[in-house]
Design a protein around this motif. Structure first.
Motif, PDB file in Angstrom:
ATOM      1  N   GLY A   1       0.622  -1.320  -0.023  1.00  0.00           N
ATOM      2  CA  GLY A   1       0.198   0.111  -0.149  1.00  0.00           C
ATOM      3  C   GLY A   1       0.979   1.187  -0.090  1.00  0.00           C
ATOM      4  O   GLY A   1       0.213   2.431  -0.167  1.00  0.00           O
ATOM      5  N   GLU A   2       1.927   1.174   0.146  1.00  0.00           N
ATOM      6  CA  GLU A   2       3.027   2.464   0.000  1.00  0.00           C
ATOM      7  C   GLU A   2       2.891   3.056  -1.368  1.00  0.00           C
ATOM      8  O   GLU A   2       2.813   2.245  -2.380  1.00  0.00           O
ATOM      9  N   ARG A   3       2.907   4.044  -1.405  1.00  0.00           N
ATOM     10  CA  ARG A   3       2.705   5.325  -2.507  1.00  0.00           C
ATOM     11  C   ARG A   3       4.070   6.006  -2.955  1.00  0.00           C
ATOM     12  O   ARG A   3       4.231   6.531  -1.863  1.00  0.00           O
ATOM     13  N   ARG A   4       4.197   5.848  -4.115  1.00  0.00           N
ATOM     14  CA  ARG A   4       5.563   6.650  -4.629  1.00  0.00           C
ATOM     15  C   ARG A   4       5.216   7.609  -5.856  1.00  0.00           C
ATOM     16  O   ARG A   4       5.062   6.531  -6.853  1.00  0.00           O
ATOM     17  N   LEU A   5       5.715   8.707  -6.002  1.00  0.00           N
ATOM     18  CA  LEU A   5       5.424   9.193  -7.388  1.00  0.00           C
ATOM     19  C   LEU A   5       6.807   9.427  -7.697  1.00  0.00           C
ATOM     20  O   LEU A   5       7.796   9.946  -7.323  1.00  0.00           O
ATOM     21  N   ILE A   6       6.890   8.428  -9.058  1.00  0.00           N
ATOM     22  CA  ILE A   6       8.537   8.357  -9.452  1.00  0.00           C
ATOM     23  C   ILE A   6       8.608   8.894 -11.133  1.00  0.00           C
ATOM     24  O   ILE A   6       7.629   8.627 -11.934  1.00  0.00           O
ATOM     25  N   GLY A   7       9.462   9.578 -11.342  1.00  0.00           N
ATOM     26  CA  GLY A   7       9.437  10.440 -12.757  1.00  0.00           C
ATOM     27  C   GLY A   7      10.779  10.763 -12.977  1.00  0.00           C
ATOM     28  O   GLY A   7      11.823  10.451 -12.209  1.00  0.00           O
ATOM     29  N   VAL A   8      10.942  11.441 -14.171  1.00  0.00           N
ATOM     30  CA  VAL A   8      12.327  11.821 -14.714  1.00  0.00           C
ATOM     31  C   VAL A   8      12.012  13.411 -15.173  1.00  0.00           C
ATOM     32  O   VAL A   8      10.680  13.679 -15.562  1.00  0.00           O
ATOM     33  N   ASN A   9      13.145  14.043 -15.169  1.00  0.00           N
ATOM     34  CA  ASN A   9      13.044  15.428 -15.673  1.00  0.00           C
ATOM     35  C   ASN A   9      14.195  15.435 -16.532  1.00  0.00           C
ATOM     36  O   ASN A   9      15.291  14.917 -16.674  1.00  0.00           O
ATOM     37  N   TRP A  10      13.935  16.251 -17.667  1.00  0.00           N
ATOM     38  CA  TRP A  10      15.235  16.663 -18.658  1.00  0.00           C
ATOM     39  C   TRP A  10      14.820  18.120 -19.180  1.00  0.00           C
ATOM     40  O   TRP A  10      14.013  18.707 -19.017  1.00  0.00           O
ATOM     41  N   ASP A  11      16.225  18.584 -19.570  1.00  0.00           N
ATOM     42  CA  ASP A  11      16.225  20.018 -19.918  1.00  0.00           C
ATOM     43  C   ASP A  11      15.839  20.114 -21.312  1.00  0.00           C
ATOM     44  O   ASP A  11      16.453  19.411 -22.337  1.00  0.00           O
ATOM     45  N   ILE A  12      14.908  21.135 -21.686  1.00  0.00           N
ATOM     46  CA  ILE A  12      14.451  21.212 -23.303  1.00  0.00           C
ATOM     47  C   ILE A  12      14.541  22.562 -23.433  1.00  0.00           C
ATOM     48  O   ILE A  12      13.871  23.167 -24.457  1.00  0.00           O
TER      49      ILE A  12
END
Length: 846
Positions: free
Chosen positions: A367-378
């Protein structure tokens, strides 16, 4: 073990998502560039594609498909088989191509079998042109092939020694798509998963340990203990203790090996993310804690040894974007939706960057929640798009300026510059209803054609200014006598028409003719002199012409001719006996054919002079007919008949022969005429043998100029005409557009064909002394030509005042009676070599 595998799957998923997104953004940027250059060719496309070679991507090749047919590829080598691929008929790719066009969105498909061999993913981006009215028009597709093996291998999915992966979502359809990578049994073995959303599609990444999950029977140690008790009751406890120590050592060794493998795998992931320049982040909404990898810290200017805080991140966000981004994250966490955003940041000690971020919510089995993502320079992409928008805006501004100039030219082409009345072209459009719907004429329509008597004498005796005043007064008269429902136009030098409605009694046309004839009996004053003119009028009824506009005009001409023949100053109705007189025209046609056979057509020459120095820079060859009985006949008397017979090409050929012979004679006499201009008819320009015949001529092509009428030069629909024009230029022969400003010129066609010079028609040049609007119009034409690198020649220069005004406007060459009338070759030579010196003519002209 499962938690570790889930973390690893999340990292691999983020890496894969980042690579695909970066590839799609490259395609989007290239498509935006092509959208601003709809006439792009293979060379230009190759240059654009080469500029992307240094960008980090998995793209194997690009293909451009205007109107859904591939016409350009990069690299060309190895992809020749793709050229000519028609997405409209290719069953394997038709649906995806049409979907991209209809939805105006990037469509990600694959893996597919490529026409050039191999397998790959295809990103198709629709390209639309923006029209001046703001609407978009579909231009074609840009397709990019992403090498499937390279993408999956660099993402860490292929040849993984610890984990088996499977991918679901063929063609980016997410859960609705089929599995396209990995063993199908992986999905049946309780795998962990990660949802990958790259904007134009979705995949699901599944993973299990290599060889499956480890399983151990719950009773194995109990059974083993009972067995040992039963079968080894006599074995000393020390043996059992020894065995336990031995097994403990084995487990410790295995645990150490697993830790080493985990460290090695983590190192590989870190190196992959570092190479991709994509930052990975993880947000725990329960603890409101955020973890950044090194790339994220570098993007935001955070020292690598420090941990990110919520306040640090908020401070780095641009104030105008801060509230929006925080709200988007909150919505994604609360609703479990995809987080997708673009915003600006201000790194500590660095310049402002534009960031694109993508993330998804991961919920573990506990039930643990994590928001995982990526960023890159545009930032570079945004800057490039901004530059493209600026270039597009500038292009539209220039296009509008050219359109406005063209509108002015077109308006002038539909109206008589002197009287302001509609002209012959306007009348033709009206009669044929080209500018409206439905017929313009019916059984009650009457066409009255008026030709002024004595007008030539006024011109000869009092000058063109007096003639112009007469025309203006007649136009004013016609405006006064007609009603609001009736129409009048000037259709020739001294010819006018009136359109009206009548009945069987013919009262209205008779009344109109009576008013005109009566009014013209009163002399018209000009500069204190009384100018006397009259009129001959022809009347034609539409019922006699069966409502045919051309027949109606022809009948009016015959009736007018009858009035001229029977004493002038009167009106005549068309009748069938007048048709007999048309036989005279047939006799003229016979004479023209005989004249061609006897080579009776010769050239007269009118000089062309530098606007700055008045030096002779060329001459125009004008056709004349040396008739055995009538003497010298002007082209006004035979050109129309010759064109109707389709023999203007033959006359052009005789004139060109005369010009070549004259040029040789001038050269022998030491008389230098740098260029001789020859008119070329549309018929001759469309002759497939024209180029071959020109190559046989004994003359330097660079001393020749071909004058083409405006409508012929700008009509690119005739392939033979376009091919001949191109080869004429290749031979070194200059091209001029004759009578520019009197037809429906296309500025776009000028930019494609680029003639050497525009000849501004005398009707536009004559009034520039008196009228400011005409000066502005002529100046606009000169400016348009100069902008496109095209020179200008002004015809109808009848005074040195004309010459001076045109010189100030920037015209290059002058031609007209102020310098030289059309002369025979001998007279033209004598005109420029008088007894008082070869330049005496120029002194006299000033």
């Amino acid at each position: 073990m499962r938690r570790y595998l889930q973390q690893k799957t999340n990292l691999i998923g983020s890496r894969l998502q980042g690579r695909i997104t970066a590839n799609v953004e490259l395609v989007r940027g290239l498509a935006a560039t092509i959208a601003t250059d709809s006439d792009i060719d293979q060379e230009r496309f190759t240059a654009l594609a080469n500029s992307l070679d240094n960008a980090r991507s998995d793209i194997q090749s690009f293909a451009v498909a205007p109107d859904l047919v591939v016409s350009m590829v990069h690299p060309l080598e190895g992809n020749e088989a793709v050229l000519g691929l028609d997405y409209r008929t290719n069953e394997a790719q038709q649906a995806m191509a049409l979907q991209a066009r209809d939805t105006k969105e990037t469509i990600f498909a694959g893996p597919v079998d490529l026409v050039q061999g191999g397998r790959g993913f295809i990103a198709r981006y629709p390209i639309f042109n923006r029209l001046p009215n703001g609407r978009e028009q579909f231009w074609g597709l840009l397709a990019a092939v992403i090498d499937a093996d390279t993408l999956l291998k660099l993402s860490g999915i292929v040849d993984n020694t610890e984990v088996e992966f499977a991918l679901v979502g063929r063609d980016g359809r997410g859960f609705a798509g089929n599995q396209f990578f990995g063993d199908a049994k992986i999905l049946e073995n309780d795998p962990v998963s990660n949802f990958i959303d790259f904007g134009s599609g979705q995949w699901i990444l599944y993973a299990i340990p290599k060889g499956g999950w480890a399983t151990t029977s719950k009773n194995v140690w109990f059974i083993r203990a009972v067995g040992l008790c039963i079968f080894f009751l006599v074995v000393v406890p020390i043996y059992g203790i020894g065995r336990l120590y031995q097994e403990r050592g084995v487990h410790l060794a295995d645990n150490l090996a697993n830790q080493q493998k985990l460290a090695h795998m983590t190192k590989r992931l870190e190196m992959a993310l570092q190479t991709s320049k994509i930052g990975v982040w993880e947000f725990d909404p329960a603890l409101e804690k955020t973890h950044w990898d090194e790339r994220m810290k570098e993007l935001h200017g955070l020292p690598l040894h420090e941990d990110v805080t919520d306040q640090f991140w908020r401070d780095r966000l641009h104030p105008d974007d801060r509230d929006r981004v925080i709200e988007e994250i909150r919505v994604a966490v609360e609703n479990g939706t995809l987080f997708k955003s673009q915003f600006r940041i201000r790194p500590a000690g660095g310049k402002e960057l534009t960031i694109r971020a993508v993330g998804s919510l991961l919920v573990s089995a506990s039930g643990e929640r994590r928001l995982i993502g990526v960023n890159w320079d545009i930032s570079e992409d945004v800057a490039r798009e901004h530059e493209l928008e600026e270039a597009r805006a500038e292009s539209e501004r220039r296009y509008l300026a050219l359109e406005q100039a063209q509108v002015k030219i077109r308006e002038s082409a539909l109206h008589d510059f002197l009287t302001g009345l509609p002209n012959r072209r306007y009348l033709d459009d009206l009669l044929h209803r080209r500018n409206g719907d439905g017929p313009c004429i019916d059984d009650q329509t009457c066409l009255i054609k008026i030709d002024l008597d004595g007008f030539k004498e006024v011109n000869d005796n009092y000058g063109h200014a007096a003639g112009d005043a007469i025309l203006v007064e007649v136009a004013s008269l016609l405006r006064r006598v007609i009603s609001e429902e009736e129409f009048t136009a000037r259709v020739g030098g001294d010819e006018f028409i009136i359109l009206c409605q009548t009945d069987e009694e013919l009262e209205r046309p008779v009344a109109l003719c009576g008013e005109v004839l009566e009014a013209l009996q009163t002399p018209i004053e000009f500069n204190g002199r009384k100018c006397r003119i009259g009129a001959s009028i022809g009347i034609a009824l539409s019922v006699d012409a069966k409502n045919d506009p051309d027949k109606l005009l022809s009948n009016a001409d015959l009736a007018l001719y009858q009035s001229k023949q029977t004493g002038k100053g009167r009106y005549s109705f068309f009748s069938e006996p007048l048709v007999q007189k048309a036989r005279q025209q047939r006799r003229l046609a016979d004479d023209v054919l005989r004249g061609i056979e006897n080579r009776e057509f010769i050239a007269f020459y009118q000089g062309q002079y530098s606007a700055k120095t008045h030096e002779l820079v060329g001459a125009e060859a004008l056709a004349r007919w040396q008739h055995p009985e009538r003497g010298l006949v002007s082209p006004f008397e035979f050109v129309e008949t010759a064109e109707a017979l389709g023999v203007m090409g033959a006359i052009d050929a005789q004139i060109l022969d005369h010009v070549i012979a004259t040029k040789k004679r001038f050269d022998q006499q030491g008389f230098v005429v740098p260029r001789l201009s020859v008119n070329v008819s549309a018929k001759r320009l469309g002759d497939k043998d024209l180029i071959g015949n020109l190559r046989k001529l004994d003359i330097n092509p660079e001393s020749l100029t071909f004058e083409l009428v405006e409508s012929t030069f700008l009509d690119r629909s005739d392939a033979q005409v376009a091919a001949n024009i191109r080869q004429i230029r290749d031979m070194g022969i200059d091209i001029e557009i004759d009578d520019f400003g009197t037809a429906y010129a296309s500025i776009v066609s000028l930019t494609h064909l680029l003639p050497n010079r525009l000849k501004i028609d005398r009707e536009l040049v004559l009034p520039i002394i008196e009228r400011e609007d005409q000066r502005e119009l002529v100046h606009s034409i000169i400016h348009i030509g100069r902008t496109l690198g095209i020179g200008s020649v002004a015809e109808g220069v009848e005074s040195m005042e004309h010459a001076e005004i045109l010189r100030i406007m920037g015209v290059d060459i002058l031609q007209g009676f102020a310098f030289c009338r059309p002369l025979s070759a001998e007279d033209f030579y004598r005109h420029h070599h008088t007894s008082t010196g070869s330049n005496a003519w120029r002194v006299a002209a000033t």
